[in-house]
Every structure is written in structure tokens, then in C-alpha cells.
Design a protein around this motif. Structure first.
Motif, PDB file in Angstrom:
ATOM      1  N   ILE A  88       0.828  -1.201   0.000  1.00  0.00           N
ATOM      2  CA  ILE A  88       0.000   0.000   0.000  1.00  0.00           C
ATOM      3  C   ILE A  88       0.863   1.251   0.000  1.00  0.00           C
ATOM      4  O   ILE A  88       1.773   1.396   0.811  1.00  0.00           O
ATOM      5  CB  ILE A  88      -0.958   0.010   1.214  1.00  0.00           C
ATOM      6  CG1 ILE A  88      -1.872  -1.224   1.172  1.00  0.00           C
ATOM      7  CG2 ILE A  88      -1.777   1.290   1.253  1.00  0.00           C
ATOM      8  CD1 ILE A  88      -2.775  -1.360   2.384  1.00  0.00           C
ATOM      9  N   ASP A  89       0.556   2.150  -0.914  1.00  0.00           N
ATOM     10  CA  ASP A  89       1.179   3.468  -0.967  1.00  0.00           C
ATOM     11  C   ASP A  89       0.118   4.441  -1.476  1.00  0.00           C
ATOM     12  O   ASP A  89       0.029   4.711  -2.667  1.00  0.00           O
ATOM     13  CB  ASP A  89       2.410   3.458  -1.874  1.00  0.00           C
ATOM     14  CG  ASP A  89       3.205   4.747  -1.788  1.00  0.00           C
ATOM     15  OD1 ASP A  89       2.787   5.642  -1.036  1.00  0.00           O
ATOM     16  OD2 ASP A  89       4.234   4.860  -2.471  1.00  0.00           O
ATOM     17  N   SER A  90      -0.715   4.925  -0.569  1.00  0.00           N
ATOM     18  CA  SER A  90      -1.869   5.723  -0.978  1.00  0.00           C
ATOM     19  C   SER A  90      -2.222   6.766   0.077  1.00  0.00           C
ATOM     20  O   SER A  90      -2.201   6.478   1.274  1.00  0.00           O
ATOM     21  CB  SER A  90      -3.078   4.802  -1.208  1.00  0.00           C
ATOM     22  OG  SER A  90      -4.268   5.562  -1.395  1.00  0.00           O
ATOM     23  N   PRO A  91      -2.596   7.985  -0.379  1.00  0.00           N
ATOM     24  CA  PRO A  91      -3.067   9.008   0.555  1.00  0.00           C
ATOM     25  C   PRO A  91      -4.537   8.835   0.908  1.00  0.00           C
ATOM     26  O   PRO A  91      -5.079   9.577   1.720  1.00  0.00           O
ATOM     27  CB  PRO A  91      -2.846  10.305  -0.227  1.00  0.00           C
ATOM     28  CG  PRO A  91      -3.087   9.893  -1.647  1.00  0.00           C
ATOM     29  CD  PRO A  91      -2.531   8.490  -1.755  1.00  0.00           C
ATOM     30  N   GLY A  92      -5.208   7.867   0.266  1.00  0.00           N
ATOM     31  CA  GLY A  92      -6.636   7.654   0.482  1.00  0.00           C
ATOM     32  C   GLY A  92      -7.428   7.968  -0.766  1.00  0.00           C
ATOM     33  O   GLY A  92      -6.909   7.916  -1.888  1.00  0.00           O
ATOM     34  N   GLY A  93      -8.680   8.300  -0.591  1.00  0.00           N
ATOM     35  CA  GLY A  93      -9.552   8.575  -1.735  1.00  0.00           C
ATOM     36  C   GLY A  93     -10.993   8.600  -1.282  1.00  0.00           C
ATOM     37  O   GLY A  93     -11.307   9.089  -0.189  1.00  0.00           O
ATOM     38  N   THR A  94     -11.884   8.059  -2.081  1.00  0.00           N
ATOM     39  CA  THR A  94     -13.291   8.056  -1.702  1.00  0.00           C
ATOM     40  C   THR A  94     -13.542   7.009  -0.631  1.00  0.00           C
ATOM     41  O   THR A  94     -12.959   5.925  -0.641  1.00  0.00           O
ATOM     42  CB  THR A  94     -14.200   7.769  -2.909  1.00  0.00           C
ATOM     43  OG1 THR A  94     -13.962   6.445  -3.389  1.00  0.00           O
ATOM     44  CG2 THR A  94     -13.966   8.764  -4.029  1.00  0.00           C
ATOM     45  N   THR A  95     -14.429   7.366   0.295  1.00  0.00           N
ATOM     46  CA  THR A  95     -14.769   6.434   1.371  1.00  0.00           C
ATOM     47  C   THR A  95     -15.419   5.181   0.808  1.00  0.00           C
ATOM     48  O   THR A  95     -15.126   4.061   1.250  1.00  0.00           O
ATOM     49  CB  THR A  95     -15.708   7.125   2.371  1.00  0.00           C
ATOM     50  OG1 THR A  95     -15.092   8.336   2.830  1.00  0.00           O
ATOM     51  CG2 THR A  95     -15.986   6.233   3.569  1.00  0.00           C
ATOM     52  N   ALA A  96     -16.299   5.338  -0.179  1.00  0.00           N
ATOM     53  CA  ALA A  96     -16.963   4.180  -0.781  1.00  0.00           C
ATOM     54  C   ALA A  96     -15.962   3.280  -1.496  1.00  0.00           C
ATOM     55  O   ALA A  96     -16.072   2.051  -1.448  1.00  0.00           O
ATOM     56  CB  ALA A  96     -18.047   4.633  -1.759  1.00  0.00           C
ATOM     57  N   GLY A  97     -14.970   3.877  -2.156  1.00  0.00           N
ATOM     58  CA  GLY A  97     -13.940   3.078  -2.815  1.00  0.00           C
ATOM     59  C   GLY A  97     -13.132   2.281  -1.819  1.00  0.00           C
ATOM     60  O   GLY A  97     -12.843   1.092  -2.027  1.00  0.00           O
ATOM     61  N   GLY A  98     -12.755   2.918  -0.696  1.00  0.00           N
ATOM     62  CA  GLY A  98     -12.027   2.200   0.345  1.00  0.00           C
ATOM     63  C   GLY A  98     -12.857   1.084   0.954  1.00  0.00           C
ATOM     64  O   GLY A  98     -12.349  -0.011   1.218  1.00  0.00           O
ATOM     65  N   GLU A  99     -14.140   1.347   1.149  1.00  0.00           N
ATOM     66  CA  GLU A  99     -15.035   0.331   1.718  1.00  0.00           C
ATOM     67  C   GLU A  99     -15.123  -0.894   0.814  1.00  0.00           C
ATOM     68  O   GLU A  99     -15.069  -2.037   1.280  1.00  0.00           O
ATOM     69  CB  GLU A  99     -16.423   0.923   1.929  1.00  0.00           C
ATOM     70  CG  GLU A  99     -17.453  -0.057   2.452  1.00  0.00           C
ATOM     71  CD  GLU A  99     -18.847   0.532   2.523  1.00  0.00           C
ATOM     72  OE1 GLU A  99     -19.786  -0.225   2.836  1.00  0.00           O
ATOM     73  OE2 GLU A  99     -19.010   1.739   2.256  1.00  0.00           O
ATOM     74  N   ALA A 100     -15.255  -0.675  -0.499  1.00  0.00           N
ATOM     75  CA  ALA A 100     -15.384  -1.792  -1.437  1.00  0.00           C
ATOM     76  C   ALA A 100     -14.129  -2.669  -1.425  1.00  0.00           C
ATOM     77  O   ALA A 100     -14.218  -3.902  -1.407  1.00  0.00           O
ATOM     78  CB  ALA A 100     -15.647  -1.261  -2.848  1.00  0.00           C
ATOM     79  N   ILE A 101     -12.954  -2.031  -1.433  1.00  0.00           N
ATOM     80  CA  ILE A 101     -11.705  -2.805  -1.420  1.00  0.00           C
ATOM     81  C   ILE A 101     -11.533  -3.500  -0.070  1.00  0.00           C
ATOM     82  O   ILE A 101     -11.088  -4.651  -0.005  1.00  0.00           O
ATOM     83  CB  ILE A 101     -10.509  -1.893  -1.736  1.00  0.00           C
ATOM     84  CG1 ILE A 101     -10.677  -1.264  -3.131  1.00  0.00           C
ATOM     85  CG2 ILE A 101      -9.193  -2.670  -1.673  1.00  0.00           C
ATOM     86  CD1 ILE A 101      -9.671  -0.184  -3.451  1.00  0.00           C
ATOM     87  N   TYR A 102     -11.886  -2.812   1.012  1.00  0.00           N
ATOM     88  CA  TYR A 102     -11.817  -3.408   2.347  1.00  0.00           C
ATOM     89  C   TYR A 102     -12.619  -4.710   2.387  1.00  0.00           C
ATOM     90  O   TYR A 102     -12.137  -5.739   2.868  1.00  0.00           O
ATOM     91  CB  TYR A 102     -12.352  -2.414   3.372  1.00  0.00           C
ATOM     92  CG  TYR A 102     -12.524  -2.976   4.767  1.00  0.00           C
ATOM     93  CD1 TYR A 102     -11.503  -2.880   5.705  1.00  0.00           C
ATOM     94  CD2 TYR A 102     -13.713  -3.592   5.146  1.00  0.00           C
ATOM     95  CE1 TYR A 102     -11.655  -3.404   6.985  1.00  0.00           C
ATOM     96  CE2 TYR A 102     -13.876  -4.114   6.410  1.00  0.00           C
ATOM     97  CZ  TYR A 102     -12.850  -4.014   7.335  1.00  0.00           C
ATOM     98  OH  TYR A 102     -13.007  -4.540   8.586  1.00  0.00           O
ATOM     99  N   GLU A 103     -13.834  -4.673   1.883  1.00  0.00           N
ATOM    100  CA  GLU A 103     -14.683  -5.864   1.914  1.00  0.00           C
ATOM    101  C   GLU A 103     -14.105  -6.981   1.052  1.00  0.00           C
ATOM    102  O   GLU A 103     -14.184  -8.165   1.424  1.00  0.00           O
ATOM    103  CB  GLU A 103     -16.091  -5.502   1.452  1.00  0.00           C
ATOM    104  CG  GLU A 103     -16.833  -4.606   2.439  1.00  0.00           C
ATOM    105  CD  GLU A 103     -18.200  -4.175   1.932  1.00  0.00           C
ATOM    106  OE1 GLU A 103     -18.492  -4.404   0.727  1.00  0.00           O
ATOM    107  OE2 GLU A 103     -18.972  -3.603   2.724  1.00  0.00           O
ATOM    108  N   ALA A 104     -13.504  -6.633  -0.087  1.00  0.00           N
ATOM    109  CA  ALA A 104     -12.895  -7.652  -0.948  1.00  0.00           C
ATOM    110  C   ALA A 104     -11.707  -8.308  -0.254  1.00  0.00           C
ATOM    111  O   ALA A 104     -11.493  -9.522  -0.368  1.00  0.00           O
ATOM    112  CB  ALA A 104     -12.466  -7.019  -2.272  1.00  0.00           C
ATOM    113  N   VAL A 105     -10.922  -7.509   0.473  1.00  0.00           N
ATOM    114  CA  VAL A 105      -9.771  -8.060   1.198  1.00  0.00           C
ATOM    115  C   VAL A 105     -10.237  -8.971   2.333  1.00  0.00           C
ATOM    116  O   VAL A 105      -9.666 -10.040   2.566  1.00  0.00           O
ATOM    117  CB  VAL A 105      -8.878  -6.923   1.735  1.00  0.00           C
ATOM    118  CG1 VAL A 105      -7.787  -7.474   2.655  1.00  0.00           C
ATOM    119  CG2 VAL A 105      -8.247  -6.151   0.582  1.00  0.00           C
TER     120      VAL A 105
END
Length: 323
Positions: A88-105
Motif C-alpha cells: 500500500i502506498d496511498s493518501p486515500g480517496g473516496t470512502t466508498a472506494g475504500g469500503e469496497a476494497i476493504y470488503e474484498a480483502v
């Protein structure tokens, strides 16, 4: 004289034939490489690689990336993947985008050990994704944290007054299409936005509380938008260890994954046979011309301009605005 002309013509024909077969040979090599890569990733050219540790890079501004979600889905389903390293090398982004990837992980982690290895930065939605892993490793000087949510909108009313432009409209209720950059924000509109932001913030805090060995009070103490070095994050239990990929592999080994397995990076698949580049982009890369690179917008930060929705993003506009 005629014989010499015929010789020249014959040589030209021979050169054309040689050029043709060289092109054919090059295409065969490219197809062979593509087939080998596809086989290694379990693609259409083969039945899949041997057992291995998968690696996925999550870099730049986070959005709802359908290709990435599909890749994570295939990793979850692959019997050849024994463990996963999220780099991971990210400053973040959309909350919904983070949520979707979180659930996939988390879906992958149900069957395979997952470790996150933080490079330079895992902030906001980047840290949200890292927290989906079973174990987090960061460099001593990595930047970690910035737990929080924001919503931003411009106010161009002063500019409109200066140039003599006025916006008129008819709407069904006072809060419809608000806030607007064309009208001053009212207290009622701010209250609506604050309720929306705080609800998502409460969800984010609960997620960190669930995934990390911290009480809610301890999470709230670090969830004020602050960022920490890897060493500080370790003290605050936001990460579990310090180091790079080798430390991540050591942790996987402690979970029964053979440390001698190859680490294979699962990269984005293309729509064609030439990998993640179009033919024009491939030629440009070969010529050293990166202007056609799909990463150009990311490199200049233009991708952040077009984010919609709530943001979990550290320094969203080159340091001008924070959480």
C-alpha cells in the motif's frame, strides 16, 4: 544492365521477406510471453501457476476500481494462492472506494492469511484498506493514519459577484442540490453535511476498533486526523511490525505459508494481448515517451480533481486542505 536491375529487385524482395518473417517471429515471442504471463496468473492461456504468495499493489488515489475488485475476487477463488501481500502506498480517496476494497480483502482473509506492507504512505482510506489485513507492517518512516472523513465544495459566489453573473433556479425543497458553489452555505446545509460526515466517521472508527487491538476510546484518541510515522503507529497499535516485504513473508510463514514460495504480483489485466498497455502506449514506452502512459493523470495529481462523494483522503489538494 538488365541483370543488375534484376539483382536489385531480387534483393529488395528478399529484404521484404526477411522483414515479414522477423515481424512474425516477434509476434510469436510476444504471444508466448503473454501466454506465459496469463498462465502464471491463471488466465485463459493456461490452468494456473504453482502454489505462490500473491502480491497486489494499491497505489495512488483510491476509487471504486472494478478491475481491482475483480482481481481480488480471482485471488480469493484461486486454490494456488497460499497468502496475500497488500503493498500500500496511498493518501486515500473516496470512502466508498475504500469500503469496497476493504470488503474484498476481508473476503480473501476468510480463507487465506493477508498481510499489508505499507510503503511511503497509508493514510485515510489507504489505512482503511490496510486494516482489512490480518497483520500490518510499515517502514519506520512510513506515514500512517489520518483516520477521518471530509466533504469539500467550492464557494464561487464572490467571483460571480465580481463578473456580474447570477444563478437562478426553482427546487422542491431548501436542501435540494445543496451545498452549491453558486450560493452561500446556510447553517441548515452545514448541519446536514456534518451529520453525513459524522455518520461515516463513526463507521470508520468502528471499523478500526473491530480490526485493531484497541478500545473505542483508544481509537478515538488517534482518529483526529493525525498522521504518524511507522514507529509511532507501532506504539499506538495501528500497525503490528516494522520492515518491508521480507517481514511480511516472515509473518505469512508463521501462519503456515511456505516462506520459499514465489511471490507473484497480480497486475491489472488488459483488454488485449499486449498486457496493460495499448499498442500505442507500448510503442511509446519502448521509445521512452511516457506521455501516452495511463498513469500520467495520476502522476500530475489530476485524478484527485474528479473524486465524487465523501473523501477519506490525506492532503487532498497539495496541502491546502486537511481532514
Amino acid at each position: 544492365m538488365t541483370n543488375r536491375a534484376d539483382d536489385i529487385i531480387d534483393r529488395r524482395r528478399l529484404r521484404r521477406k526477411l522483414t515479414f518473417w522477423r515481424v512474425v517471429a516477434l509476434l510469436v515471442v510476444v504471444l508466448a510471453v503473454a501466454a506465459a504471463a496469463s498462465w502464471a496468473m491463471g488466465g485463459p492461456f493456461g490452468g494456473g501457476a504453482a502454489d505462490h504468495i500473491a502480491k497486489v499493489r494499491i497505489e495512488g488515489t483510491i476509487t471504486e476500481d472494478e478491475e481491482l475488485l475483480d482481481r481480488l475476487e480471482r485471488i480469493a477463488e484461486s486454490p494456488r494462492v497460499r497468502g496475500l501481500i497488500l503493498t500500500i502506498d496511498s493518501p486515500g480517496g473516496t470512502t466508498a472506494g475504500g469500503e469496497a476494497i476493504y470488503e474484498a480483502v476481508r473476503k480473501i482473509a476468510a480463507d487465506k492469511p493477508v498481510v499489508a506492507q505499507v510503503g511511503t504512505l497509508a493514510a485515510s482510506a489507504g489505512y482503511m484498506i490496510a486494516s482489512a489485513a490480518d497483520h500490518i507492517v510499515a517502514r519506520q518512516s512510513s506515514i500512517v493514519g489520518s483516520i477521518g472523513v471530509l466533504v469539500q465544495f467550492p464557494d464561487v459566489t464572490a467571483l460571480m459577484d465580481k463578473i456580474g453573473v447570477r444563478l437562478e433556479g426553482v427546487k422542491s425543497s431548501p436542501l435540494k442540490a445543496e451545498p452549491s458553489p453558486f450560493t452561500p452555505t446556510t447553517e441548515e446545509e452545514r448541519a446536514m453535511l456534518r451529520a453525513l460526515v459524522m455518520d461515516s466517521y463513526d463507521w470508520f472508527v468502528g471499523l478500526v476498533e473491530e480490526r485493531r487491538p484497541l478500545s473505542r476510546a483508544e481509537v478515538l484518541a488517534v482518529a483526529d486526523g493525525s498522521i504518524f510515522t511507522g514507529r509511532q503507529a507501532l506504539d499506538r497499535k495501528l500497525v503490528d511490525g516494522l520492515g518491508g516485504e521480507e517481514v511480511a513473508i516472515e509473518w505469512l510463514a508463521s501462519k503456515g505459508v511456505d516462506a520459499d514460495l514465489a511471490v507473484i504480483e497480480w497486475k491489472a489485466e488488459s483488454n488485449g494481448m499486449f498486457g496493460s498497455l495499448s499498442l500505442a502506449q507500448a510503442v511509446a514506452r519502448l521509445l521512452g515517451i511516457d506521455a501516452l502512459s495511463p498513469d500520467l493523470a495520476r502522476a500530475i495529481g489530476a485524478d484527485r480533481i474528479f473524486l465524487d462523494g465523501l473523501l477519506s483522503l490525506w492532503q487532498p489538494s497539495s496541502g491546502a486542505l486537511g481532514e
